[in-house]
Design an enzyme around this catalytic site. Structure first.
Site, short mmCIF file in Angstrom:
data_model
loop_
_atom_site.label_atom_id
_atom_site.label_comp_id
_atom_site.label_asym_id
_atom_site.label_seq_id
_atom_site.Cartn_x
_atom_site.Cartn_y
_atom_site.Cartn_z
N SER A 78 0.81 -1.30 0.23
CA SER A 78 0.03 -0.01 -0.11
C SER A 78 0.71 1.19 -0.30
CB SER A 78 -1.02 0.10 1.19
OG SER A 78 -1.64 1.21 1.24
N HIS A 91 0.32 4.35 0.91
CA HIS A 91 0.37 5.52 2.20
C HIS A 91 0.99 4.88 3.28
CE1 HIS A 91 -2.97 4.09 4.93
NE2 HIS A 91 -3.44 3.22 3.93
N CYS A 149 -12.49 0.34 18.59
CA CYS A 149 -13.52 1.10 19.09
C CYS A 149 -14.75 0.91 18.39
CB CYS A 149 -12.84 2.52 19.04
SG CYS A 149 -13.58 3.59 20.42
N1 PLP Z 1 -3.01 -4.59 5.70
C1 PLP Z 1 -2.44 -4.08 6.73
C2 PLP Z 1 -1.51 -5.34 7.40
C3 PLP Z 1 -2.51 -2.98 7.13
O1 PLP Z 1 -1.81 -2.45 8.25
C4 PLP Z 1 -3.33 -2.22 6.29
C5 PLP Z 1 -3.50 -0.60 6.82
O2 PLP Z 1 -3.40 -0.42 7.98
C6 PLP Z 1 -4.06 -2.58 5.29
C7 PLP Z 1 -3.72 -3.77 4.94
C8 PLP Z 1 -5.24 -1.77 4.49
O3 PLP Z 1 -4.39 -0.80 3.58
P1 PLP Z 1 -5.10 0.27 2.94
O4 PLP Z 1 -5.29 1.22 4.02
O5 PLP Z 1 -4.12 0.73 1.99
O6 PLP Z 1 -6.44 -0.28 2.23
#
Ligand code: PLP
Length: 390
Positions: free
Chosen positions: A198, A200, A324
């Site tokens: 991902s 971000h 939460c």
């Molecule tokens: N998988 C893991 C381990 C993550 O930490 C996250 C986001 O926190 C995601 C998937 C989801 O990614 P995205 O926010 O780009 O959908």
């Protein structure tokens, strides 16, 4: 001190160099990468360049990269592709500590007639690989196991896991959203079929991700539409963000060493000093196999949310270990799976650093945390009870 941002597992700032690369693709070079004219074609070349850089960070070939909108879409695409390609198989194998992007999708398939096995973890967040071996069946369509945990930072032995799964000829997907950019990854050395990342989480923008699909892996698109991504994901590309992701991957490779030396030392200092200065506090998870930027610490007899609110008054950003939902402050499924006692799980805080974290920021948190915990404990009847009991 301005904002002290220690919540980089939630999201990261867009790096200046990433933003610089992105901006012209909103204003000057707005062509469609699929167009026949040179104006669009030049954008297509830049998207190709981003594909090469993304592939290079994880030791893949550019043709093995499919750009998506986020980590969640990458996870969904991988799991759905494996299920569609193996219509006779009705079993999914995953773990109890996956991100909701995988966990909730597996629950969805369970409601639709699939059998799902969630592998347990021990108190340190480790998997039992013998149990994994025993749980694979001829009916297993896919095994999806994360590379590193977003809450505890615990790293699973993914190469060994991939080997065990591939010996049975089963499709193996890993959610590497938290691992990419923090530990070295070379997919040429593994049996991993699909891997999610991902943007971000690695200083690119929100709304862009990628799925690695090993050459030869059976695949079917989740978004069916145009011929984009060689027919693997329909929809006009999020050009500027993809170009930003390419730059972020290039920078991530450059920063890997800093994360594993300087940042890791800062994380260790934060952890050691907090444990030294605050009684009844412990680290959640395996300290030896852990992301270099993450620490999750349980402070007994206080509420994580109260800690976060007080940290917020000093501009310090972190996360708690609670889900939460519906007004209840249940400890997260990850901490529950690890069997972290309620008294400690409720007061768990995750600090996650980045290459932009500075030493003064860590010193600031070390100074502010002990009086916050002390103050909150003074208000806690459970803490008072414990003190009386000795
Ligand atoms: N998988 C893991 C381990 C993550 O930490 C996250 C986001 O926190 C995601 C998937 C989801 O990614 P995205 O926010 O780009 O959908």
């Amino acid at each position: 001190m301005d904002t002290v941002y220690l919540d980089n597992n939630a999201t990261t700032k867009v790096a200046d160099k990433v933003l610089d690369e992105m901006l012209p693709y909103f204003s000057d070079y707005y062509g469609n990468p699929s167009s026949m004219h040179t104006f669009g074609g030049n954008v297509g070349k830049k998207v190709m360049n981003a594909r090469e850089k993304t592939a290079a960070l994880i030791g893949a070939s550019p043709e093995e990269i499919v750009f998506t909108s986020c980590g969640t879409e990458s996870d969904s695409t991988a799991i759905r592709a494996a299920i569609q390609s193996n219509p006779d198989k009705k079993h999914i194998l995953t773990t109890r500590v996956e991100h909701p992007a995988v966990k909730n999708l597996c629950e969805h398939f369970f409601k639709n007639g699939y059998q799902v096995t969630y592998l347990p973890v021990d108190g340190l967040g480790n998997l039992d690989l013998d149990y994994l071996r025993q749980t694979l069946t001829d009916d297993t369509a896919i095994v999806s196991i994360m590379w590193a945990n977003n809450e505890s930072g615990v790293i699973f032995p993914i190469h060994q896991i991939a080997k065990i799964v591939k010996e049975r000829g089963i499709v193996f997907h890993t959610d590497a959203v938290q691992a990419v950019g923090k530990i070295p990854i070379n997919l040429k050395e593994t049996g991993i079929d699909m891997l999610s990342l991902s943007g971000h989480k690695i200083h690119a923008s929100k709304g862009v991700g990628a799925l690695y699909v090993r050459k030869g892996t059976k695949y079917s698109p989740y978004l069916i539409g145009g011929h984009q991504e060689r027919g693997r994901r329909g929809g006009t590309e999020n050009v500027a963000s993809i170009i930003g992701l390419g730059k972020a991957c290039e920078l991530a490779a450059e920063h890997l060493d800093d994360i594993n030396t300087r940042v890791k030392k800062l994380r260790d200092k934060l952890e050691t000093e907090l444990l030294k200065r605050i009684p009844n506090a412990q680290v959640n998870g395996n300290k030896d196999a852990r992301l270099p930027n993450t620490t999750s610490i349980g402070f007994e007899y206080v509420e994580g949310e109260a800690i976060l609110l007080m940290l917020d008054q000093f501009g310090i950003c972190a996360s708690s270990g609670s889900a939460c939902t519906s007004g209840s402050l249940e400890p997260s499924h990850v901490l529950r799976a690890m069997g972290v006692p309620f008294t400690s799980a409720h007061g768990s805080i995750r600090f996650s650093l980045s290459t932009y974290t500075r030493s003064e920021e860590i010193d600031f948190v070390i100074e502010k945390m002990p009086p916050i915990i002390e103050k909150l404990r003074e208000l806690s009847p459970f803490w008072k009870e414990k003190k009386v009991a000795g």
